[in-house]
Design an enzyme around this catalytic site. Structure first.
Site, PDB file in Angstrom:
ATOM      1  N   CYS A  93       1.245 -14.190   1.397  1.00  0.00           N
ATOM      2  CA  CYS A  93      -0.190 -14.148   1.684  1.00  0.00           C
ATOM      3  C   CYS A  93      -0.919 -15.436   1.309  1.00  0.00           C
ATOM      4  O   CYS A  93      -2.052 -15.653   1.742  1.00  0.00           O
ATOM      5  CB  CYS A  93      -0.828 -12.955   0.984  1.00  0.00           C
ATOM      6  SG  CYS A  93      -0.015 -11.379   1.359  1.00  0.00           S
ATOM      7  N   HIS A 130      -7.989 -14.202   0.679  1.00  0.00           N
ATOM      8  CA  HIS A 130      -7.023 -13.376   1.391  1.00  0.00           C
ATOM      9  C   HIS A 130      -7.544 -11.954   1.476  1.00  0.00           C
ATOM     10  O   HIS A 130      -8.045 -11.384   0.496  1.00  0.00           O
ATOM     11  CB  HIS A 130      -5.681 -13.406   0.654  1.00  0.00           C
ATOM     12  CG  HIS A 130      -4.726 -12.344   1.077  1.00  0.00           C
ATOM     13  ND1 HIS A 130      -4.422 -12.108   2.401  1.00  0.00           N
ATOM     14  CD2 HIS A 130      -4.003 -11.440   0.350  1.00  0.00           C
ATOM     15  CE1 HIS A 130      -3.562 -11.101   2.473  1.00  0.00           C
ATOM     16  NE2 HIS A 130      -3.294 -10.678   1.245  1.00  0.00           N
ATOM     17  N   ASN A 169      -4.662  -6.035   6.355  1.00  0.00           N
ATOM     18  CA  ASN A 169      -4.052  -7.121   5.594  1.00  0.00           C
ATOM     19  C   ASN A 169      -2.975  -7.755   6.468  1.00  0.00           C
ATOM     20  O   ASN A 169      -1.937  -7.148   6.734  1.00  0.00           O
ATOM     21  CB  ASN A 169      -3.448  -6.565   4.304  1.00  0.00           C
ATOM     22  CG  ASN A 169      -2.771  -7.627   3.447  1.00  0.00           C
ATOM     23  OD1 ASN A 169      -2.398  -8.697   3.921  1.00  0.00           O
ATOM     24  ND2 ASN A 169      -2.589  -7.322   2.167  1.00  0.00           N
TER      25      ASN A 169
END
Length: 328
Positions: free
Chosen positions: A122, A250, A284
């Site tokens: 990520c 993120h 995500n």
């Protein structure tokens, strides 16, 4: 002793263009509730997601990377043959060989670039952006295409509520090029690191190749460790928290995003600092989440050309990185 001649260096690097790509297939919380023991309210309260995009069978990670990359190159006002380096940040390629970068470059029509994949999960896009800026500053590259692309749906156990509700597919990209003068520098130094002692908090289970996450452990780590990384990135850029117009962390969990933003405001960030919440409708998407959010926010008018933007990526590894950039 032979004296090496160093290539002339640019005074800095800047973002020239942005682009993104997502599958058309929208999966709502209610859709997931038909498959696993969950509901819309439970998902919204815990992670802030309302819907996400999941690629249809047959769509490849490279397909999304190509579309995002093409859009970023066009947005930069460049032709494919003006790109000399391609970096794809990803942790979800189906096989490690061949890499995504060379395939993506070929599809876009970029002739013979330096091309490599980067896996920092990520945090990958921030790592890639930092590498690209240093390549430009060092004279090894002129225009670098950096893409964060993930097809996480291939790596999920769709009966596991802890991961199936969170992760999604997509790609985001940026073109990095030289800044013509000091006033045009648009990519700050990278504040980065890792916590290898927590590597097992997020990993792929060997028995079924499915992503596993210790959600509470990651939540506690992120809400305490990421704000200092963000503040360090601001310091390295020679700025203060009050200088930040937009914060794009993120998109892991909306509660994490809100907690880190609150800590930045306690350190002097403005109350009107815009905070990305792209996770609401994108989920995500790991290394794709920051460029996806930035491109979507620009399209919505929430970030404008010239805005000072703080990026912070964090995730599996555990890896983390942040830098301050100027929106093109």
């Amino acid at each position: 002793m032979t004296q090496l001649r160093l290539a002339p260096t640019a005074p800095g690097a800047r973002i020239l263009g942005l682009g993104s790509s997502q599958p058309d297939n929208v999966v709502t919380n209610d859709d997931l509730a038909q498959r696993i023991d969950t509901n819309d309210e439970w998902i919204r309260e815990r992670v802030g997601i309302e819907s996400r995009r999941i690629a249809e069978q047959g769509t490849l990670l490279v397909d999304m990377a190509t579309e995002a990359g093409e859009r970023a190159v066009k947005d930069a006002g460049l032709a494919p043959n003006e790109i000399d380096t391609v970096i794809v940040a990803t942790c979800t390629m189906p096989t490690p060989i061949p890499n995504a970068a060379a395939q993506t470059a070929d599809r876009i029509g970029i002739p013979a670039p330096g091309a490599f994949d980067l896996n920092a999960a990520c945090a990958g896009f921030c790592f890639g952006l930092g590498a690209a800026a240093d390549l430009v500053r060092g004279g090894s590259a002129k225009n670098v295409l950096v893409i964060g692309a993930e097809k996480l749906s291939d790596w999920l156990d769709w009966t596991d509520r802890s991961t199936a509700i969170i992760f999604a597919d997509g790609a985001g990209a940026a073109v990095i090029g030289p800044a013509p003068d000091e006033a045009s520098v648009g990519v700050g130094p990278l504040a980065w690191g890792s916590a290898g002692d927590m590597a097992q908090a997020i990993h792929v289970k060997p028995e079924n190749n499915a992503l596993f996450q210790e959600g509470q452990a990651v939540f506690r780590w992120a809400t305490t460790k990421i704000a200092p990384v963000a503040l360090r990135a601001i310091e390295l850029a020679g700025l203060t928290p009050a200088d930040i117009d937009v914060f794009v962390p993120h998109q892991a969990n909306l509660r994490i995003v809100d907690a880190v933003a609150k800590r930045l405001r306690a350190k002097g960030a403005r109350d009107d600092m815009v905070v990305a919440d792209d996770i609401r409708h994108s989920g995500n998407t790991s290394s794709a989440s920051i460029p996806l959010a930035l491109d979507h926010m620009r399209a919505d008018g929430r970030v404008r050309s010239g805005d000072t933007v703080l990026l912070v990526g964090f995730g599996a590894g555990l890896s983390y990185a942040g830098q301050v950039v100027v929106c093109p």
